[in-house]
Design a protein around this motif. Structure first.
Motif, short mmCIF file in Angstrom:
data_model
loop_
_atom_site.label_atom_id
_atom_site.label_comp_id
_atom_site.label_asym_id
_atom_site.label_seq_id
_atom_site.Cartn_x
_atom_site.Cartn_y
_atom_site.Cartn_z
N PHE A 46 -36.72 -78.61 -24.94
CA PHE A 46 -35.97 -77.41 -25.29
C PHE A 46 -34.72 -77.77 -26.09
CE2 PHE A 46 -32.19 -74.96 -23.99
CZ PHE A 46 -32.45 -73.78 -24.67
N PHE A 47 -34.02 -78.80 -25.66
CA PHE A 47 -32.80 -79.17 -26.37
C PHE A 47 -33.11 -79.65 -27.79
CE2 PHE A 47 -29.11 -81.57 -27.65
CZ PHE A 47 -28.05 -80.84 -27.13
N GLU A 48 -34.14 -80.47 -27.92
CA GLU A 48 -34.46 -81.03 -29.24
C GLU A 48 -35.03 -79.96 -30.18
OE1 GLU A 48 -33.77 -83.99 -30.46
OE2 GLU A 48 -32.77 -84.50 -28.57
N LYS A 49 -35.93 -79.13 -29.65
CA LYS A 49 -36.66 -78.18 -30.50
C LYS A 49 -35.96 -76.83 -30.65
CE LYS A 49 -41.15 -80.21 -29.36
NZ LYS A 49 -42.48 -79.97 -28.74
N GLU A 50 -35.00 -76.56 -29.77
CA GLU A 50 -34.31 -75.26 -29.85
C GLU A 50 -32.80 -75.41 -30.07
OE1 GLU A 50 -35.79 -72.38 -29.97
OE2 GLU A 50 -37.81 -73.06 -29.54
N VAL A 51 -32.14 -76.15 -29.18
CA VAL A 51 -30.68 -76.25 -29.26
C VAL A 51 -30.26 -77.01 -30.51
CG1 VAL A 51 -28.58 -77.00 -28.09
CG2 VAL A 51 -30.54 -76.18 -26.75
N ARG A 52 -30.81 -78.24 -30.68
CA ARG A 52 -30.45 -79.03 -31.85
C ARG A 52 -30.96 -78.37 -33.14
NH1 ARG A 52 -28.81 -84.02 -31.44
NH2 ARG A 52 -30.03 -84.46 -29.55
N LYS A 53 -32.15 -77.80 -33.08
CA LYS A 53 -32.70 -77.11 -34.25
C LYS A 53 -31.79 -75.96 -34.68
CE LYS A 53 -36.77 -74.58 -35.89
NZ LYS A 53 -36.01 -73.39 -36.33
N GLY A 54 -31.27 -75.19 -33.71
CA GLY A 54 -30.38 -74.08 -34.05
C GLY A 54 -29.14 -74.57 -34.77
N TYR A 55 -28.58 -75.68 -34.27
CA TYR A 55 -27.39 -76.25 -34.90
C TYR A 55 -27.69 -76.69 -36.34
CZ TYR A 55 -23.57 -79.51 -35.87
OH TYR A 55 -22.52 -80.17 -36.44
N LEU A 56 -28.84 -77.34 -36.56
CA LEU A 56 -29.22 -77.78 -37.91
C LEU A 56 -29.55 -76.58 -38.79
CD1 LEU A 56 -31.42 -80.88 -36.98
CD2 LEU A 56 -29.05 -80.87 -37.79
N ASP A 57 -30.19 -75.55 -38.22
CA ASP A 57 -30.49 -74.33 -38.98
C ASP A 57 -29.20 -73.66 -39.45
OD1 ASP A 57 -33.17 -74.65 -38.68
OD2 ASP A 57 -33.40 -73.17 -37.07
N LEU A 58 -28.15 -73.73 -38.62
CA LEU A 58 -26.87 -73.14 -38.99
C LEU A 58 -26.28 -73.85 -40.21
CD1 LEU A 58 -24.67 -71.07 -38.33
CD2 LEU A 58 -23.62 -72.79 -36.84
N GLU A 59 -26.46 -75.17 -40.29
CA GLU A 59 -25.99 -75.93 -41.45
C GLU A 59 -26.69 -75.47 -42.72
OE1 GLU A 59 -23.67 -78.61 -41.91
OE2 GLU A 59 -22.95 -77.70 -40.05
N VAL A 60 -28.00 -75.26 -42.64
CA VAL A 60 -28.77 -74.78 -43.79
C VAL A 60 -28.34 -73.36 -44.15
CG1 VAL A 60 -31.08 -74.23 -44.65
CG2 VAL A 60 -30.72 -76.26 -43.23
N ILE B 200 -28.33 -65.08 -34.88
CA ILE B 200 -28.07 -64.47 -36.19
C ILE B 200 -29.36 -63.75 -36.53
CG2 ILE B 200 -27.47 -64.85 -38.60
CD1 ILE B 200 -26.01 -67.35 -37.79
N GLU B 201 -29.39 -62.47 -36.25
CA GLU B 201 -30.64 -61.71 -36.29
C GLU B 201 -31.07 -61.38 -37.71
OE1 GLU B 201 -32.35 -57.56 -34.40
OE2 GLU B 201 -30.31 -57.69 -35.16
N LYS B 202 -30.14 -60.89 -38.53
CA LYS B 202 -30.46 -60.52 -39.91
C LYS B 202 -29.19 -60.49 -40.72
CE LYS B 202 -30.15 -55.51 -39.19
NZ LYS B 202 -30.82 -54.20 -39.36
N ILE B 203 -29.36 -60.47 -42.04
CA ILE B 203 -28.21 -60.29 -42.92
C ILE B 203 -28.56 -59.21 -43.93
CG2 ILE B 203 -27.47 -62.69 -42.70
CD1 ILE B 203 -28.53 -63.12 -45.57
N GLU B 204 -27.54 -58.53 -44.43
CA GLU B 204 -27.69 -57.55 -45.50
C GLU B 204 -26.88 -58.03 -46.69
OE1 GLU B 204 -26.56 -53.75 -44.04
OE2 GLU B 204 -28.15 -53.67 -42.54
#
Length: 736
Positions: free
Chosen positions: A501-515, A624-628
């Protein structure tokens, strides 16, 4: 007759005379304002007169005519209908014709078609009159419209209104792009001239402006002072083939009636000089000559323009004059495209040999539509440019620059101060570009009771990145604790699940935020206005109201992150002071534990499951559900910064009373529909005016019927002509 009765009679007669005098003064003043073109104030005084004499057919007619001149199509249609209902076309035979035209300009094509057919029958006794010919033409046009509403246009992208660096609450008209600058005219007043869609008053004059285009962003406009006159109006404009001469209009408005001439100015190294009027071969004395456009036609330089000069079919016609030895020869009427109505704003595409222009006669969707005619030996039969280039309103000043289409329109969605269709704005259709990709939703996870544990504060003192780093450091503790007193096999499986969970969700979320951050900056550099919609959640361990505040802290940590990351690169965009107009706003929805899996343990003593387990960890997040993205246009105009109202613990049967504050980006009376099927929910929507923007209050009373536990009521706000909806939430915890 007794003296008392005589005194009463004379007093009554005097009152009636006084009222009639006041009424006459109101009407005379309104008539004068209408004559002067000040339609807004004419309407004010006609309305006062109608309040005194609501049965006057003449006043109803004048009010309808003024609304038509003011381009308030809805109210004009209403009063033309009243006039015809009373008069049946006896004193005011054009009332039915104008009613049909106003219905057409509101987009009510079916009713307009039936009304226009009736008007045509009424005028059939004399088929030589303009009103018969107009009604007959409009019957054909409306039949055509009803058969072509779903046709596709030559363009496959949307039409966007240009930003406030170009457009204002009044009227703007696009003319050309030269040296990476949009050149346009503007008259920043309130009332409208019936000719050429101009806006004016005694204290304002039409002026020419430029807006530099940098990286797709329209910079703040600047007035071309060298081409302005204190007593005259300057507008329109076209450059010669070599770019060294600029042809434009200079107009007087004596008696509030425009009379224009075409002038030419030298242009070199960004400077204007040697301004002169074209001779009387072009500017026929006593006639209105305007809207010049220079084109290359079969190797020759040609001047197209609009004029009511001798030989015109009706209204304003489009003419063309060929340049010979440095001057233009006698103009020729472009008779194949001209009609009994106005033909305006010619623009010739040198690549396709196609002339674009506006007309209120040919088969069109609105008042003035944009048409085109191909030129070989002569001009072809005009064809409608289609939707979305055209609308029910007035569409003019079409031109292309590279792959971008520009036009001016007073369609719904234009900026205005009093009447939604009073004034034209500049719109554009931009070429398709590489769209910035945002992979959503992004799930950002938190350590238990973080950030800022053991507090009821709603503001975080640490940003999300700092919170993530602390979570990462403490995660080995979670791995140790989640095994607890389980058997070795079960403990191993629990640790593996949590680690995955940490590798595939928590860390992924942090890296997704960078992108996401990189994509966000890329879009903001284009000047886009972006709304980020955030939802916050918590595990059910703590009290419900505490968890709502905790999710607010988590949302706060995200916004704090964007303020502080990359040395504050987003700060000016968040504060609304970025020089290119880019903007970031956040919409918050703090749900706390209301949407959490209620089977997840909330036993403080069983922290192996309520704190350290994967099941508990997965609930502690922000999405972060959506952006307009609003780059060139107005998107869905309703916005609620805090769309969740939490009542915390309530007793069974208790009424929930509250209100949502809804911001509107449109200065208009919006017809908001709240979608709700619950008979126990009652609401009232009221509008609140302010200087900067409009607000709507949704006051509600809700009596939840759930016996006990968590309540989460979802509501939707909907607007006509928009597919989007605004979500609102009411949450509470029912206790016995």
């Amino acid at each position: 007759m007794s003296r008392l009765y005589l005194i009463f009679f004379l007093g009554l007669f005097s009152t009636q005379v006084s009222a009639q005098v006041k009424l006459k003064k109101l009407v005379d003043f309104a008539d004068e304002q209408y004559k002067n073109g000040d339609y807004y104030y004419a309407l004010e005084y006609y309305k006062q007169a109608l309040d005194r004499d609501s049965t006057s057919l003449e006043l109803m007619w004048k009010y309808a005519e003024t609304q038509r001149a003011y381009k308030n199509y809805v109210d004009a249609a209403d009063y033309y209908a009243r006039v015809y209902a009373r008069d049946q076309g006896i004193l005011y035979p054009e009332s039915l014709l104008y009613l049909a035209l106003m219905e057409k300009q509101t987009g009510d094509y079916k009713n307009a078609f039936e009304t226009m057919k009736s008007a045509k029958r009424n005028f059939a006794e004399d088929k030589t009159t303009y009103r018969y010919k107009k009604s007959a033409q409009e019957v054909e046009a409306l039949a055509w419209v009803l058969n072509h509403l779903n046709d596709s246009s030559d363009i496959d992208t949307s039409i966007f209104r240009l930003p406030e660096s170009v457009n204002s609450m009044n009227s703007e008209f696009a003319h050309t792009v030269h040296e990476k600058k949009l050149l346009f005219s503007s008259l920043r007043a309130d009332s409208i001239s019936d000719i050429n869609e101009e806006v004016y008053s005694k204290t304002y004059k039409t002026k020419l402006y430029t807006s530099e285009i940098k990286n797709g962003i329209f910079e703040e406009n600047k007035k071309i002072t060298s081409l302005e006159s204190k007593k005259l109006n300057s507008g329109n404009g076209s450059f010669s083939s070599d770019g060294k001469r600029f042809y434009f209009s200079m107009c007087s408005d004596i008696g509030y009636s425009y009379s224009c001439k075409i002038l030419v100015a030298n242009f070199e190294n960004g400077e204007w000089s040697k301004i002169d009027t074209l001779n009387e071969i072009i500017n026929e004395p006593g006639k209105n000559t305007t809207m010049p456009f220079i084109a290359n036609l079969k190797g020759e330089q040609v001047l197209f323009f609009a004029s009511n000069r001798s030989g015109t079919k009706g209204g304003m016609d489009i003419w063309m004059a060929t340049e010979k030895e440095g001057s233009f020869i006698k103009p020729i009427n472009c008779s194949k495209i001209n009609s009994l109505d106005d033909e305006l704003s010619p623009w010739f595409d040198n690549v396709t040999n196609r002339l674009y222009f506006s007309s209120s006669w040919h088969h069109g969707f609105g008042g003035q539509d944009i048409f085109y005619s191909d030129f070989e030996k002569d001009f072809s039969v005009p064809k409608n440019a289609g939707i979305p280039i055209n609308s029910p309103a007035n569409d003019q000043y079409f031109f292309k620059y590279n792959d971008t289409i520009y036009l001016s329109s007073n369609r719904i969605g234009s900026y205005y101060s009093k009447n939604p269709t009073c004034c034209s704005d500049i719109y554009a259709s931009f070429p398709k570009e590489n769209i910035t990709v945002f992979k959503l939703p992004i799930k950002l996870y938190f350590e238990n009771d973080q950030p800022n544990d053991k507090t009821w504060d709603t503001i975080s003192t640490v940003n999300y990145e700092e919170s993530y780093v602390l979570y990462e450091k403490k995660f080995p503790i979670y791995i140790d604790e989640v095994g607890g007193n389980y058997s070795e096999d079960l403990a191993s499986r629990k640790r593996t699940e949590l680690n995955d969970f940490f590798e595939k969700e928590v860390r992924k979320g942090y890296l997704d935020l960078e992108v996401f951050k990189t994509s966000l900056l890329k879009e903001l550099l284009k000047g886009s206005k972006i709304t980020i919609h955030l939802k916050g959640f918590a595990s059910p361990l703590a009290k419900t109201d505490y968890n709502v505040n905790l999710t607010k802290r988590r949302i706060s940590s995200i916004t704090k992150y964007f303020r502080e990351c990359n040395e504050g690169i987003f700060k000016d965009y968040i504060d609304g002071i970025a020089q290119n107009g880019g903007l970031v706003t956040f919409s918050f929805a703090p749900f706390g534990e209301y949407l959490a899996n209620q089977e997840t343990s909330d036993d403080y003593k069983d922290q192996r499951n309520s704190v350290y387990s994967r099941e508990a960890s997965i609930e502690r997040k922000i999405e972060i559900e959506k952006i307009e993205i609003n780059k060139y246009k107005t998107v869905f105009p309703l916005f609620c910064k805090i769309p969740v109202i939490d009542f915390g613990k309530i007793k069974k049967g208790q009424s929930l009373k509250g209100s949502f504050t809804i911001e509107s980006s449109l200065n208009d009376d919006l017809k908001i529909q709240l979608l709700n099927t619950d008979a126990n929910f009652n609401f009232e929507i009221t509008k609140i005016k302010s200087i900067s923007k409009d607000y709507y209050k949704i006051n509600f009373v809700y009596i939840p019927q759930q016996e006990s536990g968590l309540v989460n009521k979802l509501l939707f706000l909907k607007l006509q002509d928009f597919e989007e909806q605004l979500e609102l939430f009411i949450t509470a915890e029912i206790i016995d």
